[in-house]
Scaffold this motif. Structure first.
Motif, PDB file in Angstrom:
ATOM      1  N   ASP A 106       0.835  -1.032  -0.054  1.00  0.00           N
ATOM      2  CA  ASP A 106       0.086   0.119  -0.104  1.00  0.00           C
ATOM      3  C   ASP A 106       0.993   1.276  -0.008  1.00  0.00           C
ATOM      4  O   ASP A 106       1.834   1.563   1.018  1.00  0.00           O
ATOM      5  CB  ASP A 106      -0.835   0.197   1.212  1.00  0.00           C
ATOM      6  N   ASP A 108      -0.133   4.368  -0.453  1.00  0.00           N
ATOM      7  CA  ASP A 108      -1.481   5.362  -0.177  1.00  0.00           C
ATOM      8  C   ASP A 108      -2.219   5.682  -1.092  1.00  0.00           C
ATOM      9  O   ASP A 108      -3.401   5.545  -1.211  1.00  0.00           O
ATOM     10  CB  ASP A 108      -0.360   6.790   0.273  1.00  0.00           C
ATOM     11  N   ASP A 109      -1.531   6.424  -2.518  1.00  0.00           N
ATOM     12  CA  ASP A 109      -2.326   6.653  -3.551  1.00  0.00           C
ATOM     13  C   ASP A 109      -2.407   5.805  -4.662  1.00  0.00           C
ATOM     14  O   ASP A 109      -3.273   5.766  -5.618  1.00  0.00           O
ATOM     15  CB  ASP A 109      -1.806   7.866  -4.121  1.00  0.00           C
ATOM     16  N   LYS A 135      -6.627   5.505  -8.724  1.00  0.00           N
ATOM     17  CA  LYS A 135      -7.958   5.937  -8.949  1.00  0.00           C
ATOM     18  C   LYS A 135      -8.140   6.130 -10.488  1.00  0.00           C
ATOM     19  O   LYS A 135      -7.453   6.872 -11.036  1.00  0.00           O
ATOM     20  CB  LYS A 135      -8.232   7.277  -8.357  1.00  0.00           C
ATOM     21  N   ASP A 168     -11.258  -0.585  -9.221  1.00  0.00           N
ATOM     22  CA  ASP A 168     -11.004  -1.900  -8.491  1.00  0.00           C
ATOM     23  C   ASP A 168     -11.835  -2.887  -8.864  1.00  0.00           C
ATOM     24  O   ASP A 168     -11.535  -4.094  -8.514  1.00  0.00           O
ATOM     25  CB  ASP A 168     -11.673  -1.102  -6.919  1.00  0.00           C
ATOM     26  N   GLU A 239     -10.082  -1.128   5.146  1.00  0.00           N
ATOM     27  CA  GLU A 239     -10.765   0.023   4.474  1.00  0.00           C
ATOM     28  C   GLU A 239      -9.673   0.992   3.739  1.00  0.00           C
ATOM     29  O   GLU A 239      -8.530   1.483   4.264  1.00  0.00           O
ATOM     30  CB  GLU A 239     -11.118   1.168   5.728  1.00  0.00           C
ATOM     31  N   HIS A 240     -10.163   1.031   2.604  1.00  0.00           N
ATOM     32  CA  HIS A 240      -9.316   1.683   1.529  1.00  0.00           C
ATOM     33  C   HIS A 240      -9.872   2.651   0.768  1.00  0.00           C
ATOM     34  O   HIS A 240     -10.946   2.391  -0.042  1.00  0.00           O
ATOM     35  CB  HIS A 240      -8.138   0.923   0.837  1.00  0.00           C
ATOM     36  N   GLU A 241      -9.434   3.726   0.143  1.00  0.00           N
ATOM     37  CA  GLU A 241     -10.318   4.710  -0.636  1.00  0.00           C
ATOM     38  C   GLU A 241     -10.274   4.192  -2.130  1.00  0.00           C
ATOM     39  O   GLU A 241     -11.061   4.320  -2.914  1.00  0.00           O
ATOM     40  CB  GLU A 241      -9.858   6.159  -0.652  1.00  0.00           C
ATOM     41  N   LEU A 242      -9.303   3.219  -2.415  1.00  0.00           N
ATOM     42  CA  LEU A 242      -9.550   2.725  -3.873  1.00  0.00           C
ATOM     43  C   LEU A 242     -10.213   1.453  -4.097  1.00  0.00           C
ATOM     44  O   LEU A 242     -10.423   0.932  -5.033  1.00  0.00           O
ATOM     45  CB  LEU A 242      -7.997   2.341  -3.998  1.00  0.00           C
ATOM     46  N   GLY A 244     -13.889  -0.031  -3.172  1.00  0.00           N
ATOM     47  CA  GLY A 244     -15.376   0.337  -2.881  1.00  0.00           C
ATOM     48  C   GLY A 244     -16.052  -0.861  -1.973  1.00  0.00           C
ATOM     49  O   GLY A 244     -15.616  -1.810  -2.331  1.00  0.00           O
ATOM     50  N   GLU A 245     -16.945  -0.297  -1.449  1.00  0.00           N
ATOM     51  CA  GLU A 245     -17.620  -1.515  -0.527  1.00  0.00           C
ATOM     52  C   GLU A 245     -18.347  -2.396  -1.412  1.00  0.00           C
ATOM     53  O   GLU A 245     -18.521  -3.616  -1.001  1.00  0.00           O
ATOM     54  CB  GLU A 245     -18.678  -0.653   0.274  1.00  0.00           C
TER      55      GLU A 245
END
Length: 351
Positions: A106, A108-109, A135, A168, A239-242, A244-245
């Motif tokens: 990981d 970060d971005d 992203k 993702d 939990e990671h911004e890249l 999705g749930e």
């Protein structure tokens, strides 16, 4: 998994030094871009100089992008691509190190994954597939072209969920295809094991080499994919911004496939161990049968040798030596003894 001899080129170098340590498997590096959204998809073959403009224009239009690089032997070219795409230098180093273990990092971005492609055609070949998730951008780095990614391109052309969701989901699709390809390779190995099961009781001495070879391939297979559970676990629990749930449920499904794969691998490994033991037992039984026959032959000849020894002593006063029927009588006695012993062995079931 064998460690390439070229790994020594990395010795004493500072971290993040881009050095290719694998085997060159294509002549030229090829870059392909898939630019897509829910409504359309466009595939382009690019030169490295075109990459910047294509990526900037696609992201400016809020489109998603899949950059696929085939051939990772050109160190300077891979370094340029990674630098432009904002891939961490340590990840760039791992892309060029084709002996890297399966893992996820990981940064970060972006997320960086190392996967293994298993190709089985009489022998097992292990290639590396590196994947970067950012992203609206997915980048893959292949040692050579693989059919599993061609199938994903076909699905991308046909539309559906892959075009609707973010990168993702494309990363999930690639992971799912890779894991499914493992089952295909494992099925071919399982077919060879089944053939060995039918042949192993023969005690053929050449089979031990085949068993040992398959056992090594199963071990290499296991070492290549065992860390995959940790990689897939990351997608389901972190939990990671890249990530999705709504996509996590798909990663859980791939995780289940990976667990099933490990179970089958362990079963095949144990089966090979059992086959080796069965082979050694068959060889031992075969040797015992041979020894039994030789022992019975020796046992039959013990009394015959005794008789022959007695009458071979050549003492002067042995009346049987002067008897007219002495010779045929001794032969008859010896024949009767041999026949009685053979009948006894048959009655006991030893013959």
């Amino acid at each position: 998994m064998r460690i390439p001899a070229t790994i020594k080129k990395k010795m004493a170098l500072p971290p993040a030094t881009p050095v290719f340590t694998g085997e060159k498997k294509v002549e030229e590096t090829k870059i392909t871009a898939a630019i897509y959204d829910e409504k359309s998809v466009e595939f382009k073959e690019l030169e490295v100089g075109e990459l910047e403009s294509v990526v900037r224009s696609a992201l400016a239009l809020n489109k998603k992008l899949w950059i696929d690089v085939v051939g990772v032997h050109d160190e300077s070219l891979i370094a340029k691509i990674c630098e432009f795409l904002g891939i961490h230098p340590l990840a760039a180093e791992d892309i060029l190190n084709t002996a890297q273990r399966v893992k996820i990092e990981d940064y970060d971005d972006h997320l960086f994954l190392v996967l293994k492609i298993l190709l089985y055609n009489e022998t097992l070949e292990i290639d590396q597939l590196s994947l970067v998730l950012k992203k609206n951008l997915v980048a893959t780095f292949e040692e050579r072209e693989y059919w599993i990614l061609d199938s994903i391109r076909s699905r991308l052309k046909s539309g559906g969920r892959m075009r609707k969701l973010a990168g993702d989901y494309l990363a999930y699709t690639i992971l799912d295809a890779v894991v499914d390809s493992y089952f295909e390779a494992l099925l071919k190995i399982s077919d060879e094991i089944e053939v060995l099961e039918d042949e192993v009781v023969s005690g053929d001495s050449t089979l031990i080499g085949k068993i040992h070879s398959l056992k090594r391939e199963i071990l290499a297979f296991r070492n290549a994919v065992w860390p995959l559970r940790d990689v897939l676990s990351f997608f389901t629990r972190v939990e990671h911004e890249l990530i999705g749930e709504e996509v996590k449920v798909y990663y859980r499904d791939v995780y289940d496939h990976a667990v099933r794969l490990m179970e089958v691998l362990e079963t095949q490994r144990e089966l090979l161990v059992s086959l080796r033991d069965l082979f050694l037992s068959a060889v031992s039984n075969k040797l015992n049968e041979i020894m039994k026959v030789l022992t019975m032959i020796a046992t039959i000849f013990i009394p015959l040798s005794f008789i022959a020894g007695v009458y071979g002593m050549n003492f002067k006063y042995m009346p049987e030596l002067e008897w007219k029927y002495g010779y045929p009588a001794v032969l008859t006695v010896m024949a009767v003894i041999a026949l009685v012993m053979i009948a006894f062995f048959r009655r006991k079931g030893w013959l």
